[in-house]
Structures are given as C-alpha cells and as structure tokens.
Enzyme design. Sequence first.
Site, PDB file in Angstrom:
ATOM      1  N   LYS A  40       0.836  -1.211   0.000  1.00  8.11           N
ATOM      2  CA  LYS A  40       0.000   0.000   0.000  1.00  8.11           C
ATOM      3  C   LYS A  40       0.872   1.262   0.000  1.00  8.11           C
ATOM      4  O   LYS A  40       0.623   2.206  -0.740  1.00  8.11           O
ATOM      5  CB  LYS A  40      -0.921   0.029   1.237  1.00  8.11           C
ATOM      6  CG  LYS A  40      -1.856  -1.163   1.347  1.00  8.11           C
ATOM      7  CD  LYS A  40      -2.734  -1.074   2.581  1.00  8.11           C
ATOM      8  CE  LYS A  40      -1.973  -1.135   3.890  1.00  8.11           C
ATOM      9  NZ  LYS A  40      -1.309  -2.423   4.179  1.00  8.11           N
ATOM     10  N   ARG A 119      -9.236   1.020   9.353  1.00  6.56           N
ATOM     11  CA  ARG A 119      -8.843  -0.380   9.513  1.00  6.56           C
ATOM     12  C   ARG A 119      -9.951  -1.204  10.149  1.00  6.56           C
ATOM     13  O   ARG A 119      -9.808  -2.405  10.286  1.00  6.56           O
ATOM     14  CB  ARG A 119      -7.616  -0.436  10.412  1.00  6.56           C
ATOM     15  CG  ARG A 119      -6.363  -0.871   9.692  1.00  6.56           C
ATOM     16  CD  ARG A 119      -5.284  -0.914  10.738  1.00  6.56           C
ATOM     17  NE  ARG A 119      -4.094  -1.516  10.242  1.00  6.56           N
ATOM     18  CZ  ARG A 119      -3.090  -0.860   9.689  1.00  6.56           C
ATOM     19  NH1 ARG A 119      -3.171   0.428   9.499  1.00  6.56           N
ATOM     20  NH2 ARG A 119      -2.008  -1.496   9.326  1.00  6.56           N
TER      21      ARG A 119
HETATM   22  P1  AP5 Z   1       4.910  -1.582   1.674  1.00  4.87           P
HETATM   23  O1  AP5 Z   1       4.553  -0.670   0.551  1.00  4.87           O
HETATM   24  O2  AP5 Z   1       5.715  -1.022   2.801  1.00  4.87           O
HETATM   25  O3  AP5 Z   1       3.612  -2.352   2.232  1.00  4.87           O
HETATM   26  P2  AP5 Z   1       2.360  -1.821   3.078  1.00  4.87           P
HETATM   27  O4  AP5 Z   1       1.146  -2.488   2.532  1.00  4.87           O
HETATM   28  O5  AP5 Z   1       2.360  -0.325   3.148  1.00  4.87           O
HETATM   29  O6  AP5 Z   1       2.714  -2.494   4.460  1.00  4.87           O
HETATM   30  P3  AP5 Z   1       2.718  -1.927   5.938  1.00  4.87           P
HETATM   31  O7  AP5 Z   1       3.425  -2.954   6.766  1.00  4.87           O
HETATM   32  O8  AP5 Z   1       3.256  -0.524   6.000  1.00  4.87           O
HETATM   33  O9  AP5 Z   1       1.245  -1.947   6.285  1.00  4.87           O
HETATM   34  P4  AP5 Z   1       0.716  -2.072   7.705  1.00  4.87           P
HETATM   35  O10 AP5 Z   1      -0.707  -1.933   7.363  1.00  4.87           O
HETATM   36  O11 AP5 Z   1       1.094  -3.244   8.507  1.00  4.87           O
HETATM   37  O12 AP5 Z   1       1.510  -0.917   8.468  1.00  4.87           O
HETATM   38  P5  AP5 Z   1       1.081   0.512   8.974  1.00  4.87           P
HETATM   39  O13 AP5 Z   1       2.285   1.363   8.976  1.00  4.87           O
HETATM   40  O14 AP5 Z   1      -0.135   1.005   8.259  1.00  4.87           O
HETATM   41  O15 AP5 Z   1       5.661  -2.844   1.012  1.00  4.87           O
HETATM   42  C1  AP5 Z   1       6.203  -3.890   1.821  1.00  4.87           C
HETATM   43  C2  AP5 Z   1       7.573  -4.317   1.238  1.00  4.87           C
HETATM   44  O16 AP5 Z   1       7.358  -4.919  -0.045  1.00  4.87           O
HETATM   45  C3  AP5 Z   1       8.553  -3.163   1.000  1.00  4.87           C
HETATM   46  O17 AP5 Z   1       9.860  -3.606   1.295  1.00  4.87           O
HETATM   47  C4  AP5 Z   1       8.430  -2.849  -0.513  1.00  4.87           C
HETATM   48  O18 AP5 Z   1       9.635  -2.317  -1.070  1.00  4.87           O
HETATM   49  C5  AP5 Z   1       8.107  -4.234  -1.074  1.00  4.87           C
HETATM   50  N1  AP5 Z   1       7.228  -4.166  -2.237  1.00  4.87           N
HETATM   51  C6  AP5 Z   1       6.149  -3.354  -2.408  1.00  4.87           C
HETATM   52  N2  AP5 Z   1       5.568  -3.598  -3.592  1.00  4.87           N
HETATM   53  C7  AP5 Z   1       6.306  -4.619  -4.181  1.00  4.87           C
HETATM   54  C8  AP5 Z   1       6.187  -5.334  -5.418  1.00  4.87           C
HETATM   55  N3  AP5 Z   1       5.211  -5.057  -6.288  1.00  4.87           N
HETATM   56  N4  AP5 Z   1       7.078  -6.309  -5.671  1.00  4.87           N
HETATM   57  C9  AP5 Z   1       8.074  -6.600  -4.788  1.00  4.87           C
HETATM   58  N5  AP5 Z   1       8.240  -5.956  -3.602  1.00  4.87           N
HETATM   59  C10 AP5 Z   1       7.358  -4.974  -3.305  1.00  4.87           C
HETATM   60  O19 AP5 Z   1       0.604   0.190  10.474  1.00  4.87           O
HETATM   61  C11 AP5 Z   1       1.516  -0.266  11.454  1.00  4.87           C
HETATM   62  C12 AP5 Z   1       0.803  -0.417  12.785  1.00  4.87           C
HETATM   63  O20 AP5 Z   1       0.246   0.857  13.205  1.00  4.87           O
HETATM   64  C13 AP5 Z   1      -0.392  -1.367  12.819  1.00  4.87           C
HETATM   65  O21 AP5 Z   1       0.016  -2.712  12.983  1.00  4.87           O
HETATM   66  C14 AP5 Z   1      -1.164  -0.818  14.022  1.00  4.87           C
HETATM   67  O22 AP5 Z   1      -0.577  -1.222  15.242  1.00  4.87           O
HETATM   68  C15 AP5 Z   1      -0.979   0.678  13.902  1.00  4.87           C
HETATM   69  N6  AP5 Z   1      -2.051   1.334  13.142  1.00  4.87           N
HETATM   70  C16 AP5 Z   1      -1.894   2.110  12.017  1.00  4.87           C
HETATM   71  N7  AP5 Z   1      -3.061   2.539  11.557  1.00  4.87           N
HETATM   72  C17 AP5 Z   1      -4.009   2.017  12.394  1.00  4.87           C
HETATM   73  C18 AP5 Z   1      -5.431   2.075  12.420  1.00  4.87           C
HETATM   74  N8  AP5 Z   1      -6.118   2.761  11.486  1.00  4.87           N
HETATM   75  N9  AP5 Z   1      -6.088   1.403  13.402  1.00  4.87           N
HETATM   76  C19 AP5 Z   1      -5.413   0.733  14.354  1.00  4.87           C
HETATM   77  N10 AP5 Z   1      -4.071   0.621  14.389  1.00  4.87           N
HETATM   78  C20 AP5 Z   1      -3.373   1.253  13.408  1.00  4.87           C
END
Ligand code: AP5
Length: 258
Positions: A40, A119
């Site tokens: 994402k 979420r």
């Molecule tokens: P990346 O683009 O970083 O993936 P992502 O989907 O953004 O993954 P996240 O881990 O950031 O999502 P998340 O939802 O767990 O984390 P968030 O920060 O929102 O890509 C991943 C990897 O793959 C990278 O290395 C990239 O280079 C590679 N890649 C990408 N596309 C590729 C492709 N096509 N081919 C090959 N490689 C590729 O949330 C973290 C924490 O915050 C949550 O666990 C929770 O505790 C809290 N939180 C945040 N928002 C909320 C909410 N709304 N409610 C409750 N808790 C929340």
Amino acid sequence: MSTQNDRIAWFLGGDVICRVQPRQLRPYRLVLLGPPGVGKGTQAELLGHHLGACHLSTGDAFRAAGAVDPCHRSPAILAAQEAMMRGELVSDDQVIAMVRERIPCLSCSGGFLLDGFPRTTVQARALDAMLEEQQVTLDTAIAYEMPIDEIVARLSGRRTCADCKAVYHVTACPPNEEGVCDLCNGRLVQRADDQPDAIRVRMHAYQENTRPLTDYYAGSGRLISISALGPPTEILERTLQGIAAHTANCPSVTPETL
Ligand code: AP5
C-alpha cells in the site's frame, strides 16, 4: 505530476500548514486497503506522483509521534507504540482522535491517499462522518490482494528511511547504496513490527478487523479490487485503470511517467 507536499500537516497535526501547497486541478480522495506488506505504501508513493495527492499513513504518523524525546511522549502515544510493536491494532478511539486532529488534510485541495486508515468498520464510519463534515467525498477504496507467503517475503526484506519514510526492499527494490536512502541520504532501518511474531499478529488483526471493510465499501459501490502481484509499476498501471473506470479524468500511465 509529482507530489512535492512535505506532509508536515499530517505528521504534526493541529494548525500546522504544509510549506508546499498543491496545484493540481482535480483532487483525488482515495483509501488504500489490504493486508500488511501488500504494498500500500509503495503504491501510495507512486500514485502520489501521478495524481498529485498526498500519502497519508496512520502508521507513519504514529511512528513519527513515537520518535520524539520519550519525556515528551503522551501516555496515549506510548500505548499506541506498544500496540504497534506487538503487531496489535491501536484502539479505534485513539486512531480516530489522531485523524480528527489532522482533519484539514481530508479537505486539502491536493486530495489524499489514506493508507492504514480506516482499519475497522468503526473507523470507516468515522471517516465518512468526517468527510461529510468537511463537505468532500471519497472517490473510491482500492483493495490490494495477494497470497500470504508473498506478503511475508515482502515484509521481512523491507527497509524504510528513518528520515523521509521512503520504502525499499533488500532484493525487489534495493537502494543504490546499501543502507542509505536514494532520496535524502537518510539511514535505512528495519521496522520493529517486521519481526516474524509481530507479522503473525498483524495478519490475524487484518483478517479479523480489516477484511470486513471490503464489504463495507463494496456495499456502497466504492470498492475496486486490484491484484498486488508483479512489479510496482504494473500494479500502478492496474490501479490507475481501475480508478479511471470508476472516476472521470484519471491521468493515464505512459513509459515517460513511470
Ligand atoms: P509496503 O509498501 O511497505 O507495504 P504496506 O502495505 O504499506 O505495508 P505496511 O506494513 O506498511 O502496512 P501495515 O498496514 O502493517 O503498516 P502501517 O504502517 O499502516 O511494502 C512492503 C515491502 O514490499 C517493501 O519492502 C516494498 O519495497 C516491497 N514491495 C512493495 N511492492 C512490491 C512489489 N510489487 N514487488 C516486490 N516488492 C514490493 O501500520 C503499522 C501499525 O500501526 C499497525 O500494525 C497498528 O498497530 C498501527 N495502526 C496504524 N493505523 C491504524 C489504524 N487505522 N487502526 C489501528 N491501528 C493502526
């Protein structure tokens, strides 16, 4: 078109105004859904360049708030950080309060790419209420889909710039110089919640809480599903085609703009 917005209004909240103001004519307002690690954040950056909209990640905002001197972290931010480290979701009340503090970002003339919010269906309803209050509408919610094995491989190789938050992958998207951000020369770090135990908890939280959101948006005709397999530029192309089919005037991808 490129996103030059510095996102400080999103990172700092309150009355802070971004130094660079958006200039595009048509603001895109999109929600990006999908399991942790599906890409994402990567797509949000690419879409930001094409649509001019700002990448607003609740995870980034919590991590930025948690990076301040520990003495100045509020109990709410400390609790959020602990939940994140374990891979658990932060409470709905707390996330909604954080987004509410940044409500001007929702009606910004540059539009938005919300990543990680909503979420839960409680958060989705709160977002709809905030958008109505701001008199703007969501164009669409984009749900990225991919098998779990591929997701775990993506997460374990992810590296993030400690300064500008740019995202890399050790093999799929490596920086020019190991450990150094191509964009700002910042240090690349591995996120604390990209450890196997925390990944498992995040996947479980996703299945329980976030998956039902696709029904929420599908029920109101606002959902597009996109396969997240393949290189990022191919996924971008599929996404822009999906948005174009759903809304008017979406810029198309050309080899020069990728
Ligand atoms: P990346 O683009 O970083 O993936 P992502 O989907 O953004 O993954 P996240 O881990 O950031 O999502 P998340 O939802 O767990 O984390 P968030 O920060 O929102 O890509 C991943 C990897 O793959 C990278 O290395 C990239 O280079 C590679 N890649 C990408 N596309 C590729 C492709 N096509 N081919 C090959 N490689 C590729 O949330 C973290 C924490 O915050 C949550 O666990 C929770 O505790 C809290 N939180 C945040 N928002 C909320 C909410 N709304 N409610 C409750 N808790 C929340």
